[in-house]
Scaffold this active site. Structure first.
Site, PDB file in Angstrom:
ATOM      1  N   LYS A  20       0.834  -1.398  -0.024  1.00 53.64           N
ATOM      2  CA  LYS A  20      -0.296  -0.082   0.077  1.00 53.64           C
ATOM      3  C   LYS A  20       0.630   1.307   0.090  1.00 53.64           C
ATOM      4  O   LYS A  20       0.757   2.348  -0.763  1.00 53.64           O
ATOM      5  CB  LYS A  20      -0.885  -0.164   1.399  1.00 53.64           C
ATOM      6  CG  LYS A  20      -1.893   1.134   1.454  1.00 53.64           C
ATOM      7  CD  LYS A  20      -3.216   0.617   0.975  1.00 53.64           C
ATOM      8  CE  LYS A  20      -4.108   1.785   0.758  1.00 53.64           C
ATOM      9  NZ  LYS A  20      -5.428   1.204   0.481  1.00 53.64           N
ATOM     10  N   GLU A 129      14.290  10.148  21.143  1.00 54.97           N
ATOM     11  CA  GLU A 129      13.234  10.104  21.781  1.00 54.97           C
ATOM     12  C   GLU A 129      13.262   9.405  23.326  1.00 54.97           C
ATOM     13  O   GLU A 129      12.303   9.042  23.865  1.00 54.97           O
ATOM     14  CB  GLU A 129      12.225   8.725  21.183  1.00 54.97           C
ATOM     15  CG  GLU A 129      13.012   7.539  20.805  1.00 54.97           C
ATOM     16  CD  GLU A 129      12.282   6.726  19.991  1.00 54.97           C
ATOM     17  OE1 GLU A 129      10.848   6.605  19.855  1.00 54.97           O
ATOM     18  OE2 GLU A 129      12.816   5.567  19.600  1.00 54.97           O
ATOM     19  N   ILE A 222       1.818   7.704   9.745  1.00 54.49           N
ATOM     20  CA  ILE A 222       1.570   6.331  10.243  1.00 54.49           C
ATOM     21  C   ILE A 222       0.260   5.939   9.346  1.00 54.49           C
ATOM     22  O   ILE A 222      -0.269   4.591   9.719  1.00 54.49           O
ATOM     23  CB  ILE A 222       1.464   6.279  11.652  1.00 54.49           C
ATOM     24  CG1 ILE A 222       0.398   7.319  12.084  1.00 54.49           C
ATOM     25  CG2 ILE A 222       2.718   6.539  12.458  1.00 54.49           C
ATOM     26  CD1 ILE A 222      -0.146   7.199  13.526  1.00 54.49           C
ATOM     27  N   ASP A 270      17.150  41.803   5.459  1.00 52.12           N
ATOM     28  CA  ASP A 270      18.597  42.000   5.489  1.00 52.12           C
ATOM     29  C   ASP A 270      19.140  40.541   5.752  1.00 52.12           C
ATOM     30  O   ASP A 270      18.360  39.666   5.040  1.00 52.12           O
ATOM     31  CB  ASP A 270      19.252  42.770   7.043  1.00 52.12           C
ATOM     32  CG  ASP A 270      18.818  42.082   8.323  1.00 52.12           C
ATOM     33  OD1 ASP A 270      17.904  41.005   8.098  1.00 52.12           O
ATOM     34  OD2 ASP A 270      18.848  42.524   9.196  1.00 52.12           O
TER      35      ASP A 270
END
Ligand code: COA
Ligand code: MG
Length: 305
Positions: A20, A129, A222, A270
């Protein structure tokens, strides 16, 4: 270096999800053997990933594997199973110290030598993590030439420090800022946290735009519905590109006339503003939106630069 706007995970024991992901044309496909796979399915995950790498055409998607943490006792078997199928990169989770990256890199070097592959071809990406990961960012970010990206894991980090995740995210904000800053300091890509609410696309969009604004170069995803919004948020819009070009052209004109700072549409421009505009064009180019760009302000590298 591979473009990594969206880095998509799926459980490594799920061939359907791997297929997929390929059909979505996502920048990076990260087949997981760590926390997305049940403890009693690690062997299946290793075999499925190996088969996918050997048999499927991933198109333009990068082929990554997330192994179990170095030191977990599972990492060697993970590498043994997947390396023969030649992934493009390994994601190491829960990196606490530079030694964990060095260990994996040595395994890769041994493997590349044994197989006659170019040494250093397999990339490393490190998940930041844990509290220790943050404290040791400097040594981790400079641990190994294979290291191409720092990935920020907000859920694990919150768990590790004992914080409660909130929508506002202040409990992880220092860590989120630290990861992107250290990545920039060491010339690495930075990949932002997962948006867990898979049905809330507007929330995902907002968090993606925020991450891109913080200078993250990509975001973990996800679910299929997250791919398009994330890849879009990490590619500058046509308006942003046009505005960046205007700023750079105006800056070149003013530089030639001897002015470092000037006003454009009532806002001061700038050097840092020009640099930000150049970064927009770089990201557009990385995202495949511009073939080649001359910014007109290429600078020589100063000593130590
Ligand atoms: N990668 C590839 N395909 C995915 C996917 C992913 N991460 N998540 C869902 N899909 C597929 C499903 O298989 C389904 O395919 P189908 O329509 O052909 O049957 C389709 O997308 C729709 O999925 P949906 O029903 O909305 O989600 P789900 O309930 O099946 O799965 C999760 C929800 C959270 C379990 C799933 O999204 C997932 O596995 N995410 C990744 C988890 C992971 O890897 N975690 C570790 C890293 S943080
Ligand atoms: Mg994690």
């Amino acid at each position: 270096m591979h473009v990594r706007r969206a880095l998509m995970y799926m459980p490594g024991d799920d061939m359907h999800k791997i297929q997929k992901a390929i059909s979505l044309g996502v920048d990076c496909i990260c087949m997981d053997i760590e926390d997305g796979v049940a403890a009693n399915r690690k062997t299946e995950a290793r075999a499925t990933i190996r088969q996918a790498l050997q048999e499927l055409d991933f198109g333009h998607s990068e082929r990554l594997v997330r192994i179990n943490p170095a030191g977990s006792g599972r990492e060697a078997a993970d590498l043994q199973a997947v390396l023969p199928a030649r992934p493009e990169g390994i994601v190491i989770p829960k990196v606490r110290e530079a030694g964990q990256i060095a260990w994996v890199s040595e395994q890769l070097t041994d493997f590349e030598r044994e197989n006659g592959w170019p040494e250093g071809e397999i990339a490393l990406l490190a998940l930041i993590e844990t509290a220790r990961s943050i404290v040791n960012l400097r040594e981790i970010a400079s641990a190994d030439p294979r290291l191409q990206a720092l990935i920020f894991g907000a859920e694990d980090l919150a768990g590790d420090i004992g914080a409660v995740r909130t929508v506002a995210g202040w409990e992880i904000f220092y860590a989120r800022s630290a990861v992107v800053t250290y990545a920039a300091a060491f010339g690495l890509q930075s990949i932002d946290m997962v948006y867990m609410d898979i049905h809330n696309i507007e929330g995902l969009r907002a968090e993606s735009i925020q991450g891109a604004g913080m200078a993250y170069t990509g975001k973990q995803v996800i679910h299929p519905n997250q791919v398009q919004p994330v890849q879009e948020a990490f590619t500058p819009s046509d308006e942003a590109i046009a505005q960046a070009r205007r700023i750079i052209e105006a800056a070149d004109r003013h530089q030639a006339a001897g002015a470092g700072a000037f006003a454009l549409d009532g806002m001061m421009v700038d050097a840092p503003v020009v640099k930000a505009a150049e970064r927009v064009l770089e990201r557009a180019r990385a995202g495949g939106k511009l073939a080649s760009i001359s910014t007109g302000s290429a600078s020589a590298n100063p000593p130590g630069g």
